[in-house]
Write a protein that holds these residues in place. Structure first.
Motif, PDB file in Angstrom:
ATOM      1  N   SER A   1       9.888  -5.241  -6.192  1.00  0.00           N
ATOM      2  CA  SER A   1       9.123  -4.824  -5.019  1.00  0.00           C
ATOM      3  C   SER A   1       7.635  -5.063  -5.185  1.00  0.00           C
ATOM      4  CB  SER A   1       9.362  -3.331  -4.739  1.00  0.00           C
ATOM      5  OG  SER A   1       8.760  -2.537  -5.747  1.00  0.00           O
ATOM      6  N   ARG A   2       6.943  -5.130  -4.060  1.00  0.00           N
ATOM      7  CA  ARG A   2       5.482  -5.134  -3.976  1.00  0.00           C
ATOM      8  C   ARG A   2       4.824  -6.355  -4.610  1.00  0.00           C
ATOM      9  NH1 ARG A   2       3.532  -0.810  -7.034  1.00  0.00           N
ATOM     10  NH2 ARG A   2       1.570  -0.852  -5.883  1.00  0.00           N
TER      11      ARG A   2
ATOM     12  N   ASP B   1       6.753  -7.339   1.675  1.00  0.00           N
ATOM     13  CA  ASP B   1       8.178  -7.057   1.480  1.00  0.00           C
ATOM     14  C   ASP B   1       8.979  -7.093   2.777  1.00  0.00           C
ATOM     15  OD1 ASP B   1       8.562  -6.380  -1.467  1.00  0.00           O
ATOM     16  OD2 ASP B   1       6.848  -5.133  -0.950  1.00  0.00           O
TER      17      ASP B   1
ATOM     18  N   GLU C   1       4.391   3.355  -1.755  1.00  0.00           N
ATOM     19  CA  GLU C   1       4.625   1.959  -1.367  1.00  0.00           C
ATOM     20  C   GLU C   1       6.014   1.506  -1.803  1.00  0.00           C
ATOM     21  OE1 GLU C   1       1.415  -0.222  -3.070  1.00  0.00           O
ATOM     22  OE2 GLU C   1      -0.120   0.882  -1.948  1.00  0.00           O
ATOM     23  N   ASN C   2       6.412   1.885  -3.006  1.00  0.00           N
ATOM     24  CA  ASN C   2       7.758   1.538  -3.463  1.00  0.00           C
ATOM     25  C   ASN C   2       8.827   2.187  -2.600  1.00  0.00           C
ATOM     26  OD1 ASN C   2       7.827  -0.250  -5.834  1.00  0.00           O
ATOM     27  ND2 ASN C   2       6.601   1.337  -6.833  1.00  0.00           N
TER      28      ASN C   2
ATOM     29  N   PRO D   1       1.096   4.098  -5.183  1.00  0.00           N
ATOM     30  CA  PRO D   1       2.090   3.083  -5.533  1.00  0.00           C
ATOM     31  C   PRO D   1       3.524   3.562  -5.359  1.00  0.00           C
ATOM     32  CG  PRO D   1       0.325   3.119  -7.147  1.00  0.00           C
ATOM     33  CD  PRO D   1       0.104   4.308  -6.261  1.00  0.00           C
TER      34      PRO D   1
ATOM     35  N   VAL E   1       9.345   0.296   0.576  1.00  0.00           N
ATOM     36  CA  VAL E   1      10.169  -0.908   0.396  1.00  0.00           C
ATOM     37  C   VAL E   1      11.647  -0.533   0.316  1.00  0.00           C
ATOM     38  CG1 VAL E   1      10.585  -2.951  -1.005  1.00  0.00           C
ATOM     39  CG2 VAL E   1       8.267  -2.071  -0.781  1.00  0.00           C
TER      40      VAL E   1
END
Length: 277
Positions: free
Chosen positions: A70-71, A75, A109-110, A106, A113
């Motif tokens: 990811s990232r 994505d 953000e994960n 972070p 996704v």
């Protein structure tokens, strides 16, 4: 066809070796520079850039299963390109911080996704590894120069994971039934401190490697210059500044999924000693 993205990275390269060794195929490895990539014999090498999802179209042609970290790019666009190409199953590498530190940027953000993948209509398996053993490579230049390794939170012990164990779980998820719709938190077999990591590297090198603990402020100044202040804060929180029982927990997921015990940090140090010489 299985497409492994990041084919020359710590996880992707180990995954391709595992798949190839077991006769799984056809296999395709995605890299930014196909001319420089060295992949196992018989693995098709394709070039593409996550920053430009349109460049992934040739790589995705005919692909049934996709291994994705990811990232590394937009994505939403990458997953949509995979869906349009007819990909049926995605194994996504996220982060254990999604569950241990959801308040950090972070981690959020994960998680976003992960939600995108779950909403895509494709089958999914999500891997949430803890700190990578390969993060120790950030000390390589200092160790090669026979300088003192400096790190904060010297006595905080995290269950660091060998990237090859992430690859091993990914290989099972990609090739064996029963892993669709599953989320796996992955750790190494034991807690290991930064000081112990340096000691393991020293043992692999056969010489002393000096170590000194530094303050968070000093470490933050160094990291912020490279990654930015927010990312530096997040890294420092999950390496000692804001640890919790869930982050420190040793899990046996690797052995449960693969049937093989997770590798210890000292094995990683021995296998990668050349990087510190």
């Amino acid at each position: 066809m299985i497409l492994v993205t990041g084919a020359t990275g710590n996880i992707g390269s180990a995954l391709l070796k595992e798949l190839h060794a077991r006769g799984v195929g056809p296999l395709r490895g995605l890299t930014r520079d196909a001319a420089r990539a060295v992949l196992p014999a018989g693995v098709e090498t394709v070039e593409g850039d996550f920053a430009e999802p349109a460049s992934l179209k040739p790589a995705l042609a005919g692909v049934r299963s996709l291994f994705l970290v990811s990232r590394l790019g937009p994505d939403a666009d990458i997953l949509e390109a995979a869906r349009q190409a007819g990909v049926e199953h995605v194994v996504l590498v996220s982060s254990i911080t999604v569950q241990t530190h959801p308040h950090l940027g972070p981690a959020g953000e994960n998680l976003a996704v992960e939600h995108l993948l779950k909403a895509s209509g494709m089958a999914w398996t999500i891997l949430r590894p803890t700190q990578f053993a390969s993060n120790a490579l950030m000390w390589a230049a200092s160790i090669r120069a026979h300088e003192t390794v400096q790190a904060p939170y010297a006595e905080t012990a995290l269950p660091t994971i060998h990237p090859a164990d992430i690859a091993a779980v990914a290989r099972v998820a990609l090739t064996e039934p029963g892993h669709h719709g599953r989320t796996y938190a992955l750790t190494g077999p034991e807690p290991v401190t930064a000081r112990q990591q340096v000691e393991a590297i020293a043992a692999a090198l056969g010489r002393e490697v000096p170590f000194a603990e530094i303050s968070r402020r000093r470490a933050h100044a160094r990291m912020a210059a490279i990654f930015g202040p927010e990312a530096a804060d997040a890294v420092l929180d999950v390496t000692g500044g804001d640890v919790n029982d869930e982050l420190l927990m040793v899990r046996d997921t690797v052995s449960q999924v693969t049937g093989t015990p997770a590798r210890r940090f000292r094995q990683w140090a021995s296998e990668n000693a050349h990087a510190f010489r």
